[in-house]
Design a protein around this motif. Structure first.
Motif, short mmCIF file in Angstrom:
data_model
loop_
_atom_site.label_atom_id
_atom_site.label_comp_id
_atom_site.label_asym_id
_atom_site.label_seq_id
_atom_site.Cartn_x
_atom_site.Cartn_y
_atom_site.Cartn_z
N ASP A 120 -37.89 103.22 86.00
CA ASP A 120 -36.88 103.61 86.40
C ASP A 120 -35.28 103.81 86.08
OD1 ASP A 120 -39.09 105.51 87.22
OD2 ASP A 120 -39.26 105.13 88.82
N ARG A 121 -34.64 103.85 85.87
CA ARG A 121 -33.30 103.78 85.81
C ARG A 121 -32.54 102.85 87.22
NH1 ARG A 121 -29.24 108.32 82.42
NH2 ARG A 121 -31.71 107.96 80.04
N PRO A 122 -32.77 103.49 87.66
CA PRO A 122 -32.42 102.34 89.42
C PRO A 122 -32.97 101.16 89.20
CG PRO A 122 -32.66 104.61 89.82
CD PRO A 122 -33.66 104.15 88.66
N ASN A 123 -34.38 100.94 88.74
CA ASN A 123 -35.04 99.77 88.88
C ASN A 123 -35.26 98.38 87.09
OD1 ASN A 123 -35.94 100.33 91.52
ND2 ASN A 123 -37.49 101.71 89.98
N ILE A 124 -33.21 99.51 86.38
CA ILE A 124 -33.20 98.53 85.26
C ILE A 124 -32.79 96.98 85.36
CG2 ILE A 124 -32.42 98.30 83.23
CD1 ILE A 124 -33.35 101.33 82.34
N PRO A 125 -32.88 95.76 85.31
CA PRO A 125 -32.33 94.72 85.86
C PRO A 125 -31.35 94.46 84.75
CG PRO A 125 -34.19 94.48 84.98
CD PRO A 125 -35.01 95.56 85.66
N LEU A 126 -29.81 94.76 84.80
CA LEU A 126 -29.45 94.31 84.02
C LEU A 126 -28.68 93.52 83.85
CD1 LEU A 126 -27.26 98.10 84.57
CD2 LEU A 126 -28.55 97.71 82.99
N LEU B 220 -36.46 87.94 84.96
CA LEU B 220 -36.53 88.77 84.32
C LEU B 220 -38.17 88.68 83.76
CD1 LEU B 220 -35.54 91.61 82.42
CD2 LEU B 220 -35.03 89.94 80.81
N GLU B 221 -38.88 87.36 83.65
CA GLU B 221 -39.90 86.86 82.82
C GLU B 221 -41.28 87.07 83.88
OE1 GLU B 221 -39.00 83.39 79.16
OE2 GLU B 221 -38.25 83.02 81.27
N GLU B 222 -40.68 87.00 85.01
CA GLU B 222 -41.73 87.00 85.73
C GLU B 222 -42.21 88.68 86.16
OE1 GLU B 222 -39.86 85.26 89.86
OE2 GLU B 222 -40.28 83.02 88.57
N ARG B 223 -40.83 89.37 86.18
CA ARG B 223 -40.87 91.28 86.51
C ARG B 223 -41.83 91.34 85.29
NH1 ARG B 223 -35.75 94.27 88.60
NH2 ARG B 223 -36.75 95.68 88.90
N LEU B 224 -41.11 90.55 84.25
CA LEU B 224 -42.43 91.83 82.91
C LEU B 224 -43.34 91.07 83.02
CD1 LEU B 224 -38.97 91.99 79.78
CD2 LEU B 224 -40.19 93.40 81.77
N GLY B 225 -44.17 89.92 83.56
CA GLY B 225 -44.92 89.33 83.16
C GLY B 225 -45.21 88.97 81.98
N ARG C 157 -39.82 80.02 74.03
CA ARG C 157 -40.78 79.05 74.02
C ARG C 157 -39.60 77.87 74.31
NH1 ARG C 157 -42.79 77.36 69.95
NH2 ARG C 157 -42.17 78.88 68.85
N ARG C 158 -39.85 76.42 76.11
CA ARG C 158 -37.99 76.09 75.32
C ARG C 158 -38.39 74.60 74.24
NH1 ARG C 158 -38.49 80.40 79.46
NH2 ARG C 158 -36.76 80.34 80.41
N VAL C 159 -37.95 74.73 73.54
CA VAL C 159 -38.14 73.06 72.39
C VAL C 159 -36.95 72.32 72.98
CG1 VAL C 159 -39.30 74.37 70.91
CG2 VAL C 159 -37.10 74.07 70.48
N PRO C 160 -37.01 70.81 72.13
CA PRO C 160 -36.16 69.99 72.62
C PRO C 160 -34.77 70.39 71.41
CG PRO C 160 -37.83 69.06 71.56
CD PRO C 160 -38.35 70.88 71.21
N ARG C 161 -34.39 71.33 70.80
CA ARG C 161 -33.31 71.97 69.92
C ARG C 161 -32.85 73.34 70.56
NH1 ARG C 161 -32.48 70.13 64.24
NH2 ARG C 161 -30.85 69.91 64.34
N GLY C 162 -33.64 74.00 71.52
CA GLY C 162 -32.56 75.03 72.50
C GLY C 162 -34.11 76.41 72.59
N LEU C 163 -34.09 77.01 71.87
CA LEU C 163 -34.44 78.50 72.34
C LEU C 163 -35.40 78.72 70.99
CD1 LEU C 163 -32.82 79.63 75.07
CD2 LEU C 163 -34.78 78.28 75.81
N VAL C 164 -36.95 79.35 71.57
CA VAL C 164 -37.10 80.84 70.56
C VAL C 164 -38.32 81.53 70.87
CG1 VAL C 164 -39.02 80.00 68.86
CG2 VAL C 164 -38.00 78.16 69.00
N LEU C 165 -37.16 82.22 70.50
CA LEU C 165 -38.28 83.81 70.91
C LEU C 165 -39.55 84.09 70.30
CD1 LEU C 165 -35.56 85.97 69.92
CD2 LEU C 165 -35.58 86.06 71.88
N THR C 166 -40.53 84.37 72.22
CA THR C 166 -41.74 84.53 71.51
C THR C 166 -42.26 86.10 71.15
OG1 THR C 166 -41.58 85.52 73.82
CG2 THR C 166 -42.60 83.06 73.65
N ASP C 167 -42.86 86.53 70.81
CA ASP C 167 -43.07 87.89 70.11
C ASP C 167 -42.70 88.98 71.22
OD1 ASP C 167 -44.57 86.88 67.84
OD2 ASP C 167 -45.98 86.93 68.82
N GLU C 168 -42.64 88.85 72.25
CA GLU C 168 -41.95 89.73 73.49
C GLU C 168 -40.71 89.77 73.42
OE1 GLU C 168 -46.46 88.57 73.95
OE2 GLU C 168 -45.27 86.97 73.59
N GLY C 169 -40.63 88.77 73.24
CA GLY C 169 -38.59 88.30 73.21
C GLY C 169 -38.25 88.95 71.69
#
Length: 295
Positions: free
Chosen positions: A2-8, A44-49, A54-66
């Motif tokens: 629902d729109r009121p619950n979207i974590p902007l 946000l990750e906890e809310r979506l489950g 993925r945290r890597v030494p040189r930064g971040l890598v998106l998962t398939d969901e991300g």
């Protein structure tokens, strides 16, 4: 969700991190601390489950969901930002992309644009000249002004101006031209469309001369060639009044042929916006108010 619950706020934090693939740059962009940004993304990750990075030494890598979520957010935020940018000076500005056949653009539209801008400051016109070959969806246009018979599949067409063709040439062309049957039509290719050299000559009651020499796809180039004394061109006097006023071209005789008209077109599948309607109504009003062309 629902729109009121979207974590902007959390979604903005994730979108910035997904673009930069580093928390430090994303935090600077959003003017928050890196810890606060990391906290928003973790919530946000906890809310979506699911894990979004993925945290890597040189930064971040998106998962398939991300990777699935990031472009949706970026596109949505870009559209919101572009819409908000249109509000300035206390009014909403609509950008209108209009394709215009070159002859109509230079011979009629451009000299009158200041009048439209004064009457409709809320519409930002973007003019794209063409040679009558145009695809509204393929070129990202809202409207297109073109020459023809008004019959184009999938398009809504509004007739805005008749433009009969007449033989025009330089004042320096030698010899009198008392009547159409005594006047030689040069072998120039009329690019406007249906009225090529063959049809134009027949419309004037003349035999078609051999079609040799340069073949031009621009009526402006054709007029320039005629003005330089290279022959006689079939042109719409209504759009070359500035040439006759300056003495570059003259209309040989009071005889013309009708090969089509100028039409304002848009996709039938797209509703007319307020900016599109303002431009259409202004065009029709301006054409109706203009004096007839003389050669």
């Amino acid at each position: 969700m629902d729109r009121p619950n979207i974590p902007l706020n959390a979604l903005r934090a994730f979108e910035a991190a997904a673009r930069h693939l580093t928390l430090s740059k994303a935090a600077i962009e959003l003017c928050v601390t890196q810890a606060a940004l990391s906290h928003q993304i973790r919530n946000l990750e906890e809310r979506l489950g699911v894990a979004l990075f993925r945290r890597v030494p040189r930064g971040l890598v998106l998962t398939d969901e991300g990777a699935a979520l990031a472009p949706v957010l970026t596109g949505s935020l870009d559209r919101i930002g572009a819409t908000l940018d249109r509000f300035s000076g206390g009014r909403y500005h609509e950008a209108l992309h209009v394709g215009v056949v070159g002859t109509f653009a230079t011979g009629w539209l451009i000299p009158r644009l200041a009048g439209f801008e004064a009457a409709h400051p809320e519409v930002d016109l973007r003019i794209f000249a063409n040679n009558n070959r145009v695809s509204i969806p393929g070129e990202g246009l809202d409207l297109a002004i073109r020459f023809g018979d008004g019959s184009w599949h999938g398009l809504q067409a509004t007739r805005i101006m008749d433009a009969p063709l007449a033989p025009m040439c330089a004042r320096t062309v030698p010899g009198p031209c008392p009547a159409p049957r005594r006047c030689w039509i040069s072998p120039c290719c009329d690019p406007i469309g249906q009225a090529n050299g063959n049809g134009g000559s027949r419309g004037l009651g003349l035999a078609c001369p051999p079609l040799r020499g340069p073949m031009l796809d621009s009526s402006i180039a054709l007029a320039d060639m005629a003005a330089e004394g290279h022959g006689i061109a079939l042109l719409p006097p209504a759009l070359f009044g500035h040439w006759t006023d300056r003495g570059r071209l003259v209309t040989l005789f009071d005889h013309s042929i009708v090969a089509g008209a100028y039409w304002l077109t848009r996709l039938q599948s797209r509703p007319e916006t307020s900016g599109m309607r303002s431009f259409r109504e202004w065009l029709c009003r301006e054409v109706a108010d203009q004096p007839p062309a003389t050669g």
